[in-house]
Motif scaffolding. Structure first.
Motif, PDB file in Angstrom:
ATOM      1  N   LEU A   1      35.725  42.057  31.202  1.00 41.20           N
ATOM      2  CA  LEU A   1      34.666  42.806  31.880  1.00 41.20           C
ATOM      3  C   LEU A   1      33.963  41.910  32.901  1.00 41.20           C
ATOM      4  N   ARG A   2      33.722  40.676  32.477  1.00 41.86           N
ATOM      5  CA  ARG A   2      33.016  39.752  33.338  1.00 41.86           C
ATOM      6  C   ARG A   2      33.819  39.450  34.611  1.00 41.86           C
TER       7      ARG A   2
ATOM      8  N   GLU B   1      42.415  37.054  34.014  1.00 39.81           N
ATOM      9  CA  GLU B   1      41.895  37.859  32.919  1.00 39.81           C
ATOM     10  C   GLU B   1      42.523  39.235  32.826  1.00 39.81           C
TER      11      GLU B   1
ATOM     12  N   HIS C   1      44.720  25.972  32.218  1.00 37.56           N
ATOM     13  CA  HIS C   1      45.228  27.116  31.469  1.00 37.56           C
ATOM     14  C   HIS C   1      46.417  27.684  32.212  1.00 37.56           C
TER      15      HIS C   1
ATOM     16  N   VAL D   1      33.648  42.429  36.889  1.00 33.74           N
ATOM     17  CA  VAL D   1      32.455  42.550  37.730  1.00 33.74           C
ATOM     18  C   VAL D   1      32.641  41.749  39.021  1.00 33.74           C
ATOM     19  N   GLN D   2      33.095  40.514  38.867  1.00 37.24           N
ATOM     20  CA  GLN D   2      33.346  39.686  40.065  1.00 37.24           C
ATOM     21  C   GLN D   2      34.304  40.372  41.016  1.00 37.24           C
TER      22      GLN D   2
ATOM     23  N   ILE E   1      40.122  46.231  33.864  1.00 32.76           N
ATOM     24  CA  ILE E   1      39.372  46.119  32.609  1.00 32.76           C
ATOM     25  C   ILE E   1      40.040  46.921  31.495  1.00 32.76           C
TER      26      ILE E   1
ATOM     27  N   ARG F   1      45.570  30.561  34.763  1.00 36.87           N
ATOM     28  CA  ARG F   1      44.988  30.066  36.021  1.00 36.87           C
ATOM     29  C   ARG F   1      46.074  29.435  36.894  1.00 36.87           C
TER      30      ARG F   1
ATOM     31  N   VAL G   1      35.228  43.556  41.271  1.00 35.77           N
ATOM     32  CA  VAL G   1      34.733  44.770  41.919  1.00 35.77           C
ATOM     33  C   VAL G   1      33.724  44.414  43.017  1.00 35.77           C
ATOM     34  N   LEU G   2      32.787  43.497  42.708  1.00 31.43           N
ATOM     35  CA  LEU G   2      31.764  43.161  43.702  1.00 31.43           C
ATOM     36  C   LEU G   2      32.391  42.557  44.955  1.00 31.43           C
TER      37      LEU G   2
ATOM     38  N   LEU H   1      42.047  50.322  45.175  1.00 29.67           N
ATOM     39  CA  LEU H   1      41.060  49.457  44.540  1.00 29.67           C
ATOM     40  C   LEU H   1      40.425  50.132  43.336  1.00 29.67           C
TER      41      LEU H   1
ATOM     42  N   LEU I   1      33.948  45.250  46.918  1.00 30.24           N
ATOM     43  CA  LEU I   1      32.965  46.117  47.581  1.00 30.24           C
ATOM     44  C   LEU I   1      32.483  45.463  48.861  1.00 30.24           C
TER      45      LEU I   1
ATOM     46  N   SER J   1      39.979  34.198  38.727  1.00 30.31           N
ATOM     47  CA  SER J   1      39.460  34.783  37.491  1.00 30.31           C
ATOM     48  C   SER J   1      40.051  36.150  37.221  1.00 30.31           C
TER      49      SER J   1
ATOM     50  N   ASN K   1      35.019  40.979  26.560  1.00 32.55           N
ATOM     51  CA  ASN K   1      33.950  40.453  27.402  1.00 32.55           C
ATOM     52  C   ASN K   1      34.447  39.676  28.600  1.00 32.55           C
TER      53      ASN K   1
ATOM     54  N   TYR L   1      40.351  48.743  39.599  1.00 31.14           N
ATOM     55  CA  TYR L   1      39.188  48.417  38.769  1.00 31.14           C
ATOM     56  C   TYR L   1      39.416  48.890  37.342  1.00 31.14           C
TER      57      TYR L   1
END
Lengths: 514, 112
Positions: free
Chosen positions: A156-157, A237, A300, A160-161, A148, A303, A163-164, A140, A167, A233, A153, A144
């Motif tokens: 990165l956004r 991305e 898209h 964040v999703q 990225i 997706r 990684v969280l 993991l 976790l 997502s 942007n 991460y």
């Protein structure tokens, strides 16, 4: 004791720091070492798979400490197959990353790639639940970084999703491990399996809780609906080669479910009876339906492929949750197929991206290399949707025939067949909008410089994956025979357990005078 | 003691889940930290609670506490520390780049 079994973990672990320390400013040297490492890995994995293919169970005791107190790596047919699959996938992904220049758009791609491989290989080989957690974290944390890679942007956004969510998954995993340890006093898989027989039948609350928590954790990794929210997502991305490599990561969840729920909480165990068919099967059917519907609904292309991954994981999980010998064999065949098909699709998305302003499913001027790209897209879409003649069709037939004798046959057949139809419609819509309608749109006037098409190496990497898919279809006979033998080995875990627990090590043979 | 430890784990978990559901990066990261504290205490308790028992084998001591959960907790603490650092950095980058600290997808992306 040979040391080959630990090599899939050690080799990338040595290579990655070497790449960072000695070759950080030379992309050429990084590429050479990374490729050489992956090629060596394929050799090692093939050797391991060959050794395991006659039913041998390889055991590696780290530091020569005997299980259950020492850490062990175990190589049986299933884990060596997954190691080989990962190594082969890694080769083509790496070729694409080099061919498309993705590895040069940020720093440390190759080092992170090797660490990612280390984590995946370790997760497949470990024989201990806590080390499964540790290797999950290794793969993991590398993912991460890869996720990225090249920045931006949106990425990165999504990062964040991603990684969280992971976790939270890790925290849940630790809760599950705590529950298992509190109930059995051990975390070695073979030892847990043995001690479950000794659990007092009147006090099974804790162990049932542990079984459900573990299933939840692995379902998060496998992106089973309703635990799939992290996937669309982040996969859409992520850089294309990274998303393609991630195709194996959902399979790590599937592998862990197969391993834990055939050996530890096997289907005949009264304590956890009904967990698989009562809970996992509906969730799997739901993720199959939602994934395939998402293919039709996506606006898209990236997706769309992400939802195709959810759908194909749903298919795998349907087969797994039936938990018969034939259904696990079918699931394994489909795992190999869907890993290769999903990786190819993610790479094709990137081929489409070169030369287009965005990935909306709208008609836009012809992209460079459109003829070859559209042909590759069609082949990959046929494979993913499960049309004949490719291996998706064979895999689906195997799953349907495995479901036929079970009481859930009606549901499985209905959902699998209807969702496949939806997937076919979705893929053909996407393909016709992307490639056919492009001819009716005149090229933009102001585009004076001709956009550079993808390189030959990129096409070779995608073509190689599709070639493997074709080979998986042509050799479906031997492949299914081998999958059936893997499944048979899984449903007779006694040799595994006795190999792990009865092999002497330092602790079990105290020398005189100590 | 069991009651105290169990309620501490419960309260930490409840607070962590509440904060995680706020869907802004700062509360979510705090919530995940609370959850990791809860899980560390839980792991520690999985080897049974004892007072004044040595975890290391020494001659002349009768009562031992289980050393394995302590090793597990140690690994878990190190990993969760590293992971929290990573997520703080990525969240900072994301916030500075897009001037928005929501965790969920922006609504406009799927509507267009």
């Amino acid at each position: 004791m040979t040391h080959w079994l630990v090599m899939p973990v050690i080799l990338p672990a040595i290579l990655a720091p070497f790449i960072v320390l000695a070759a950080r400013y030379h992309i050429g040297i990084q590429r050479t070492f990374s490729l050489a490492g992956v090629l060596a890995m394929i050799g090692i994995a093939a050797g391991l798979a060959w050794t395991a293919s006659d039913g041998t169970i390889m055991l590696y005791q780290l530091g020569d400490w005997a299980a259950p107190f020492g850490i062990v790596l175990v190589g049986d047919k299933l884990s060596t197959l997954m190691v080989l699959l990962t190594a082969v996938l890694a080769l083509f992904v790496l070729l694409y990353a080099i061919g498309s220049g993705w590895d040069d758009r940020g720093r440390h791609f190759h080092a992170l790639f090797q660490f990612q491989l280390m984590g995946i290989m370790g997760a497949f080989l470990t024989g201990d639940l806590f080390n499964l957690f540790v290797f999950f974290e290794v793969l993991l944390i590398a993912s991460y970084g890869l996720m990225i890679h090249a920045g931006g942007n949106a990425r990165l956004r999504a990062g964040v999703q991603y990684v969280l969510f992971n976790l939270l998954g890790s925290t849940l995993f630790l809760f599950a491990l705590g529950a298992v340890y509190a109930e059995t006093g051990t975390l070695n898989m073979a030892d847990v399996a043995q001690r479950l027989a000794l659990v007092d039948p009147d006090e099974t609350v804790g162990i049932r809780l542990a079984a459900v928590l573990l299933l939840l954790v692995f379902a998060i990794k496998a992106a089973v609906v309703p635990l799939h929210f992290w996937l669309p997502s982040s996969y859409a991305e992520a850089p294309a080669p990274v998303a393609a490599l991630f195709a194996i990561m959902t399979k790590v969840g599937a592998y862990a479910i197969i391993r834990v729920y055939t050996m530890i909480f096997h289907p005949d165990l009264d304590v956890t009876a009904g967990l698989q068919t009562a809970w996992l099967l509906p969730a799997a059917l739901l993720s199959l339906a939602i994934g395939m519907a998402g293919i039709l609904a996506a606006k898209h292309l990236d997706r769309l492929v992400a939802f195709a991954v959810i759908g194909s994981m749903g298919m795998v999980m349907v087969a797994i949750s039936l938990f018969t010998e034939t259904s696990i064999a079918a699931a394994l065949y489909y795992i190999v197929h869907s890993t290769l098909a999903a990786a190819a699709l993610f790479l094709i998305v990137d081929l489409v991206r070169t030369g287009r302003a965005n990935l909306d499913l709208t008609a836009q001027p012809i992209i460079p290399g459109a003829a070859l790209t559209s042909a590759l897209f069609m082949v990959a879409a046929i494979a993913m949707a499960g049309l004949p003649p490719l291996s998706g069709f064979v895999g689906k037939l195997l799953i349907l025939s495995a479901a036929f004798p079970t009481p859930h046959a009606v549901w499985v057949w209905a959902v699998v067949l209807i969702s496949s139809l939806i997937a076919v419609v979705g893929f053909s819509r996407a393909g016709s909008v992307l490639f056919w309608k492009a001819k009716s749109i005149p090229p933009a006037e102001q585009a004076t410089e001709v956009a550079q098409g993808p390189t030959a190496l990129s096409f070779c990497a995608v073509g190689g994956l599709l070639f493997l898919l074709a080979a998986h279809t042509v050799f479906a006979g031997p492949a299914t025979t081998y999958m059936a033998s893997i499944s048979q080995q899984l449903f007779n875990p006694e040799p595994y357990i006795s190999t792990v627990l009865d092999t002497p090590g330092k602790l079990s043979t105290p020398t005189e005078g100590h | 003691m069991e009651l105290l430890v169990a309620s501490a784990i419960g309260i930490l978990t409840a607070g962590g889940i509440y904060l995680t559901l706020r869907l802004r990066t700062f509360p979510v990261i705090l919530g995940i930290s609370l959850l990791t504290y809860a899980v560390n205490v839980f792991l520690f308790a999985s080897g049974r609670l004892t007072i004044g028992a040595a975890p290391v084998l020494t001659d002349g001591i009768e009562r031992y506490s289980d050393p394995l959960p302590q090793a597990l907790v140690l690994t878990a603490i190190v990993i969760s520390f590293g992971m929290t650092a990573v997520v703080v950095m990525i969240a900072l980058g994301s916030y500075l780049g897009s001037d928005d600290d929501h965790v969920d997808d922006p609504a406009s992306e799927d509507v267009k």
